[in-house]
Write a protein that holds these residues in place. Structure first.
Motif, PDB file in Angstrom:
ATOM      1  N   LEU A 100      -5.859   6.132  35.185  1.00  0.00           N
ATOM      2  CA  LEU A 100      -4.476   5.961  35.636  1.00  0.00           C
ATOM      3  C   LEU A 100      -4.382   4.910  36.729  1.00  0.00           C
ATOM      4  N   MET A 101      -5.303   4.970  37.711  1.00  0.00           N
ATOM      5  CA  MET A 101      -5.288   3.986  38.790  1.00  0.00           C
ATOM      6  C   MET A 101      -5.562   2.589  38.249  1.00  0.00           C
ATOM      7  N   THR A 161      -4.850   1.486  35.338  1.00  0.00           N
ATOM      8  CA  THR A 161      -3.682   1.035  34.585  1.00  0.00           C
ATOM      9  C   THR A 161      -2.548   0.617  35.514  1.00  0.00           C
ATOM     10  N   VAL A 162      -2.350   1.376  36.592  1.00  0.00           N
ATOM     11  CA  VAL A 162      -1.207   1.134  37.479  1.00  0.00           C
ATOM     12  C   VAL A 162      -1.457  -0.011  38.446  1.00  0.00           C
ATOM     13  N   ILE A 163      -2.622  -0.003  39.113  1.00  0.00           N
ATOM     14  CA  ILE A 163      -2.852  -1.001  40.167  1.00  0.00           C
ATOM     15  C   ILE A 163      -4.041  -1.911  39.886  1.00  0.00           C
ATOM     16  N   ASN A 196      -9.434  -0.310  44.353  1.00  0.00           N
ATOM     17  CA  ASN A 196      -8.668   0.606  43.508  1.00  0.00           C
ATOM     18  C   ASN A 196      -9.493   1.831  43.110  1.00  0.00           C
TER      19      ASN A 196
END
Length: 249
Positions: free
Chosen positions: A105-106, A108-110, A116
């Motif tokens: 998730l991290m 993908t998002v940042i 990260n």
């Protein structure tokens, strides 16, 4: 090992050969071998230490960030006796969420990278520290707190000079749990662009079965070393009186 004047990389050296696959894994760590997909040398002390240092650095950064967030929050919430549902629920939620989901998730998002991945691992480290700190402060003897308050000690003094020292064993339990979780989860950091010892495990097509087993051994040894170091730190931070109470009769 030389055969007819040709150096063959990847076969276990004689002192380790009797150990079978484990011996080959240790040989991968100590001497390295030829890669499965190219004529390059992989493994060996230099690469193992480089990846181990990255994994250790990643663990240290994530734990530092988690401690900065969770320790003060747990101390304050525990002192005032508020947020029990939040602290306990967060701890349970942290155990329920798969580590790979957080990292994915991290990423993908940042995006990917050391910073990260550090944030993602810190998110996993916060719940055990926060929950244990809250519970530890709530379990401190009320008589000791009342006595300190009667002597005119401020709220900050109560937290730092009375509650925190008495809560050290339980807090360190959370820190040790989080550290092992983080160092183990950092094994899959190569999926997010940070090469750790997990690269040996994930990239089986490059390092072969020897590399996979070698990576697992290195991660286990790293986790064991951190656990022993933190156990020593816990003993050092725990007051002699509390250690005496905790020792078996």
């Amino acid at each position: 090992m030389a055969k007819g004047g040709v150096v063959v990389i990847g076969e276990p050296h004689l002192p380790l050969a009797f150990l079978g696959e484990v011996g080959q894994a240790f040989d991968f760590i100590v001497h390295g071998q030829q890669a499965e997909t190219a004529s390059i040398h992989v493994g060996g002390p230099h690469q193992v230490l480089e990846l181990a240092w990255t994994q250790l650095k990643l663990t240290g950064l994530a734990m530092t960030l988690a401690l900065v967030i969770a320790l003060p929050a747990g101390l304050v919430l525990g002192h005032y006796g508020k947020g029990e549902l939040f602290a306990v629920s967060l701890g349970n939620a942290g155990r329920a969420i798969p580590e790979l989901v957080i990292i994915a998730l991290m990423a993908t998002v940042i995006g990917v990278g050391l910073g990260n991945v550090t944030i993602a691992l810190a998110i996993l480290a916060v719940p055990p520290i926060l929950t244990n700190t809250f519970v530890a402060v709530r379990q401190v003897d009320r008589g000791a707190i009342d006595a300190a308050r009667g002597m005119g000690m401020t709220t900050a003094g109560l937290i730092t000079k009375v509650e925190l020292p008495l809560a050290v064993p339980t807090i360190m339990g959370g820190v040790r749990t989080s550290t092992i979780n983080v160092v183990a989860t950092a094994t899959i950091a190569p999926l997010a662009g940070v090469l750790t010892l997990g690269d040996f495990i994930i990239s089986r097509n490059v390092y072969g079965d020897d590399g996979v087993l070698a990576g697992a051994i290195c991660v286990a040894l790293l986790a064991l070393g951190l656990e022993l170091a933190l156990a020593g730190l816990q003993r050092l931070l725990t007051s002699p009186g509390i250690r005496l109470q905790q020792s078996p009769a």
